[in-house]
Design a protein around this motif. Structure first.
Motif, PDB file in Angstrom:
ATOM      1  N   PHE A   1       0.823  -1.208   0.000  1.00 12.78           N
ATOM      2  CA  PHE A   1       0.000   0.000   0.000  1.00 12.78           C
ATOM      3  C   PHE A   1       0.860   1.263   0.000  1.00 12.78           C
ATOM      4  CE2 PHE A   1      -3.049  -3.143   1.573  1.00 12.78           C
ATOM      5  CZ  PHE A   1      -4.102  -2.899   0.698  1.00 12.78           C
ATOM      6  N   VAL A   2       2.025   1.188   0.639  1.00 13.41           N
ATOM      7  CA  VAL A   2       2.962   2.317   0.567  1.00 13.41           C
ATOM      8  C   VAL A   2       3.351   2.529  -0.894  1.00 13.41           C
ATOM      9  CG1 VAL A   2       5.294   3.119   1.147  1.00 13.41           C
ATOM     10  CG2 VAL A   2       3.886   2.037   2.906  1.00 13.41           C
ATOM     11  N   LYS A   3       3.708   1.446  -1.564  1.00 10.64           N
ATOM     12  CA  LYS A   3       4.125   1.552  -2.965  1.00 10.64           C
ATOM     13  C   LYS A   3       2.980   2.003  -3.867  1.00 10.64           C
ATOM     14  CE  LYS A   3       7.065  -1.254  -4.690  1.00 10.64           C
ATOM     15  NZ  LYS A   3       7.794  -2.413  -5.172  1.00 10.64           N
ATOM     16  N   LYS A   4       1.780   1.530  -3.590  1.00 13.28           N
ATOM     17  CA  LYS A   4       0.610   1.955  -4.369  1.00 13.28           C
ATOM     18  C   LYS A   4       0.364   3.447  -4.160  1.00 13.28           C
ATOM     19  CE  LYS A   4      -3.367   1.387  -6.599  1.00 13.28           C
ATOM     20  NZ  LYS A   4      -3.354   2.006  -7.915  1.00 13.28           N
ATOM     21  N   GLY A   5       0.480   3.886  -2.924  1.00 10.72           N
ATOM     22  CA  GLY A   5       0.325   5.305  -2.637  1.00 10.72           C
ATOM     23  C   GLY A   5       1.367   6.140  -3.363  1.00 10.72           C
ATOM     24  N   LEU A   6       2.588   5.649  -3.407  1.00  9.10           N
ATOM     25  CA  LEU A   6       3.648   6.352  -4.131  1.00  9.10           C
ATOM     26  C   LEU A   6       3.351   6.392  -5.623  1.00  9.10           C
ATOM     27  CD1 LEU A   6       6.705   4.865  -2.258  1.00  9.10           C
ATOM     28  CD2 LEU A   6       6.128   7.292  -2.382  1.00  9.10           C
ATOM     29  N   GLU A   7       2.934   5.254  -6.138  1.00 11.93           N
ATOM     30  CA  GLU A   7       2.617   5.150  -7.563  1.00 11.93           C
ATOM     31  C   GLU A   7       1.532   6.152  -7.952  1.00 11.93           C
ATOM     32  OE1 GLU A   7       0.285   1.766  -9.968  1.00 11.93           O
ATOM     33  OE2 GLU A   7       2.121   1.046  -8.994  1.00 11.93           O
ATOM     34  N   ASP A   8       0.527   6.288  -7.107  1.00 15.01           N
ATOM     35  CA  ASP A   8      -0.606   7.171  -7.387  1.00 15.01           C
ATOM     36  C   ASP A   8      -0.387   8.596  -6.874  1.00 15.01           C
ATOM     37  OD1 ASP A   8      -1.798   4.886  -8.384  1.00 15.01           O
ATOM     38  OD2 ASP A   8      -3.096   4.582  -6.632  1.00 15.01           O
ATOM     39  N   LEU A   9       0.770   8.835  -6.264  1.00 15.09           N
ATOM     40  CA  LEU A   9       1.036  10.101  -5.573  1.00 15.09           C
ATOM     41  C   LEU A   9      -0.073  10.420  -4.572  1.00 15.09           C
ATOM     42  CD1 LEU A   9       2.757  12.600  -8.028  1.00 15.09           C
ATOM     43  CD2 LEU A   9       3.715  11.481  -6.019  1.00 15.09           C
ATOM     44  N   ASP A  10      -0.513   9.368  -3.906  1.00 22.62           N
ATOM     45  CA  ASP A  10      -1.508   9.501  -2.842  1.00 22.62           C
ATOM     46  C   ASP A  10      -0.722   9.637  -1.534  1.00 22.62           C
ATOM     47  OD1 ASP A  10      -3.369   9.088  -0.790  1.00 22.62           O
ATOM     48  OD2 ASP A  10      -4.544   7.662  -1.975  1.00 22.62           O
TER      49      ASP A  10
ATOM     50  N   THR B   1       0.230   6.812   1.423  1.00 26.09           N
ATOM     51  CA  THR B   1       1.642   6.523   1.661  1.00 26.09           C
ATOM     52  C   THR B   1       1.997   6.787   3.115  1.00 26.09           C
ATOM     53  OG1 THR B   1       2.157   7.121  -0.619  1.00 26.09           O
ATOM     54  CG2 THR B   1       4.003   7.015   0.922  1.00 26.09           C
ATOM     55  N   TYR B   2       1.578   7.943   3.614  1.00 17.76           N
ATOM     56  CA  TYR B   2       1.873   8.305   5.005  1.00 17.76           C
ATOM     57  C   TYR B   2       1.233   7.316   5.976  1.00 17.76           C
ATOM     58  CZ  TYR B   2       2.091  10.621   9.471  1.00 17.76           C
ATOM     59  OH  TYR B   2       2.320  10.873  10.793  1.00 17.76           O
ATOM     60  N   SER B   3      -0.038   7.023   5.768  1.00 19.02           N
ATOM     61  CA  SER B   3      -0.765   6.145   6.696  1.00 19.02           C
ATOM     62  C   SER B   3      -0.103   4.784   6.842  1.00 19.02           C
ATOM     63  CB  SER B   3      -2.211   5.953   6.234  1.00 19.02           C
ATOM     64  OG  SER B   3      -2.908   7.152   6.306  1.00 19.02           O
ATOM     65  N   TYR B   4       0.261   4.175   5.725  1.00 23.06           N
ATOM     66  CA  TYR B   4       0.865   2.842   5.792  1.00 23.06           C
ATOM     67  C   TYR B   4       2.317   2.898   6.259  1.00 23.06           C
ATOM     68  CZ  TYR B   4      -3.272   0.493   4.222  1.00 23.06           C
ATOM     69  OH  TYR B   4      -4.541  -0.019   4.171  1.00 23.06           O
ATOM     70  N   ALA B   5       3.046   3.926   5.881  1.00 22.94           N
ATOM     71  CA  ALA B   5       4.411   4.087   6.383  1.00 22.94           C
ATOM     72  C   ALA B   5       4.375   4.261   7.901  1.00 22.94           C
ATOM     73  CB  ALA B   5       5.095   5.278   5.719  1.00 22.94           C
TER      74      ALA B   5
ATOM     75  N   GLU C   1      14.760   5.677   7.811  1.00 17.28           N
ATOM     76  CA  GLU C   1      14.368   5.982   6.430  1.00 17.28           C
ATOM     77  C   GLU C   1      12.864   6.151   6.289  1.00 17.28           C
ATOM     78  OE1 GLU C   1      18.059   3.938   3.988  1.00 17.28           O
ATOM     79  OE2 GLU C   1      16.272   2.732   4.359  1.00 17.28           O
ATOM     80  N   ILE C   2      12.088   5.355   7.016  1.00 14.55           N
ATOM     81  CA  ILE C   2      10.635   5.486   6.894  1.00 14.55           C
ATOM     82  C   ILE C   2      10.159   6.801   7.515  1.00 14.55           C
ATOM     83  CG2 ILE C   2       9.651   4.327   8.928  1.00 14.55           C
ATOM     84  CD1 ILE C   2       8.029   2.671   6.665  1.00 14.55           C
ATOM     85  N   LYS C   3      10.894   7.291   8.510  1.00 16.15           N
ATOM     86  CA  LYS C   3      10.578   8.616   9.053  1.00 16.15           C
ATOM     87  C   LYS C   3      10.833   9.685   7.989  1.00 16.15           C
ATOM     88  CE  LYS C   3      13.006   8.561  12.929  1.00 16.15           C
ATOM     89  NZ  LYS C   3      13.519   8.833  14.277  1.00 16.15           N
ATOM     90  N   GLN C   4      11.880   9.506   7.204  1.00 14.72           N
ATOM     91  CA  GLN C   4      12.150  10.434   6.100  1.00 14.72           C
ATOM     92  C   GLN C   4      11.031  10.367   5.062  1.00 14.72           C
ATOM     93  OE1 GLN C   4      16.107   9.933   4.419  1.00 14.72           O
ATOM     94  NE2 GLN C   4      16.886   9.377   6.438  1.00 14.72           N
ATOM     95  N   LEU C   5      10.533   9.163   4.816  1.00 13.63           N
ATOM     96  CA  LEU C   5       9.431   8.994   3.867  1.00 13.63           C
ATOM     97  C   LEU C   5       8.183   9.707   4.373  1.00 13.63           C
ATOM     98  CD1 LEU C   5       8.436   7.705   1.226  1.00 13.63           C
ATOM     99  CD2 LEU C   5       7.888   5.639   2.558  1.00 13.63           C
TER     100      LEU C   5
END
Length: 114
Positions: free
Chosen positions: A38-47, A51-55, A73-77
């Motif tokens: 879901f993180v990757k899907k959020g990134l793909e969709d620029l959602d 991205t934040y929620s799943y990270a 790194e996930i904090k940076q994301l």
């Protein structure tokens, strides 16, 4: 021998309860890779929210299992999502986190025969 994860925090939290440790690592190997999709899907969709929620959901587990670099790194994301940055800014970061998760999952499967 754990090279890609560290269970010292899990053992400390569990007061060395092996059953609890197994529950935690089982949750990790079952849920984190799914949540990462879901993180990757959020990134793909620029959602950024997805991205934040799943990270954010994954972050404490990375800390608990001693994936210190992935945790930082996930904090940076998360910060990137707040800035609504460009995907190219986090491409290598995402690859690094994903690799660390994959290595830890593979090693846990081997070490605990899950």
């Amino acid at each position: 021998m754990a090279l890609n994860y560290n269970l010292s925090k899990v053992y400390a939290l569990s007061a060395d309860d092996e059953e609890f440790v197994i529950q935690i690592i089982t949750l990790f190997v079952n849920e984190v890779p799914e949540d990462w999709k879901f993180v990757k899907k959020g990134l793909e969709d620029l959602d950024y929210q997805m991205t934040y929620s799943y990270a954010h959901k994954i972050k404490p587990t990375l800390d608990l299992l001693g994936l210190d670099i992935a945790f930082e790194e996930i904090k940076q994301l998360e910060e990137w999502t707040k800035r609504k940055g460009k995907r190219s800014e986090v491409k290598e970061l995402v690859k690094s986190i994903e690799t660390q998760i994959e290595k830890a999952v593979k090693e846990i499967h081997k070490d605990f025969k899950l």
